[in-house]
Write a protein that holds these residues in place. Structure first.
Motif: not given
Length: 268
Positions: A114, A163, A165-167, A169-170, A173, A248, A251-252
């Protein structure tokens, strides 16, 4: 390194800084940009095209090109990567598609780093076919991406989309949170510069504490919250079931679903 844009340069720069035993060559038609991103003291050799490599072969090849260029890049580099460990950081290109373009002897890995790789603080996730990767290959991947942050192996390839969606794109956010925290400060009467300083350093300080303190995020949140105090009043709004917790999850999930859609599109 095939492709030396922001992410490719970050990985190459991190690798040469943390792995003095490696010799890295980057291939990118925009030589000036690549050299600027790598820095003036970089040990990475940069060439404009594969033809300048002559008959040289490599132990590891990292595909850091746009997804639509992955197949062509693999085929063009075939003689240079005939028996190499090939690592693709191209979003949405599954290992099955890489296998079609790669040589039969290639060992293939997908990694999703990321943006904080630019600050050597990435959270990268990866997957490789267990039957084709030796332990040494896994250690190599871990060394390379450990040089730009943290790395985690995933149990299966489908988890890459989840992942993301969390790492992947995180960071966006977190930047959005900083943006809106700044705007909240402005709405309370602070200048834009002052509100930006407040928001930026508050998030940097909290992140540093998360990094250095063994307590969980929830424990740290409780540590800064006094019963009936100011933080408790703010968290009563933020932690409401239909507020941040719900947002969240949505979002994720939206980001992960989009990653899966893009992967299907790339395969068509």
């Amino acid at each position: 390194m095939i492709g030396c844009g922001n992410m490719g340069a970050a990985i190459a720069a991190g690798a040469v800084a943390q792995m003095p035993d490696v010799d890295i060559t980057a291939v990118d038609p925009n030589l000036d940009r690549a050299r600027e991103l790598l820095g003036p003291q970089s040990r990475v050799r940069v060439v404009a095209d594969l033809a300048q490599l002559g008959a040289r072969s490599f132990d590891v090849g990292i595909l850091a090109v746009k997804p639509q260029h992955v197949t062509a890049a693999l085929r063009s580099a075939e003689r240079h990567l005939a028996e190499a460990l090939i690592i693709s950081i191209a979003a949405g290109i599954p290992i099955a598609a890489l296998r079609v373009a790669a040589t039969s002897a290639a060992r293939l890995v997908r990694v999703m780093p990321n943006l904080p790789a630019l600050a050597a603080a990435a959270m990268s996730v990866g997957y490789g076919e267990p039957e084709t990767l030796a332990s040494e290959d896994r250690r190599t991947v871990q060394r390379i991406f450990g040089a730009v942050g943290h790395f985690c192996w995933l149990a299966n390839e489908a988890e890459i989309d989840i992942a993301t969606g969390v790492t992947g794109s995180g960071p966006g956010y977190v930047f959005a949170f900083a943006q809106h925290l700044q705007r909240a400060g402005e709405a309370m009467g602070f200048t834009s510069d002052t509100a930006a300083q407040f928001a930026r350093q508050t998030i940097i300080g909290a992140a540093r504490l998360l990094e250095t303190d063994p307590r969980s995020a929830e424990e740290l949140k409780n540590a800064v919250t006094s019963p009936g105090g100011t933080t408790a009043a703010g968290l009563a709004v933020l932690d409401a079931p239909d507020a941040l917790p719900h947002l969240l999850i949505q979002t994720t999930a939206a980001a992960a679903n989009r990653a899966a859609q893009l992967a299907k599109f790339q395969q068509q």
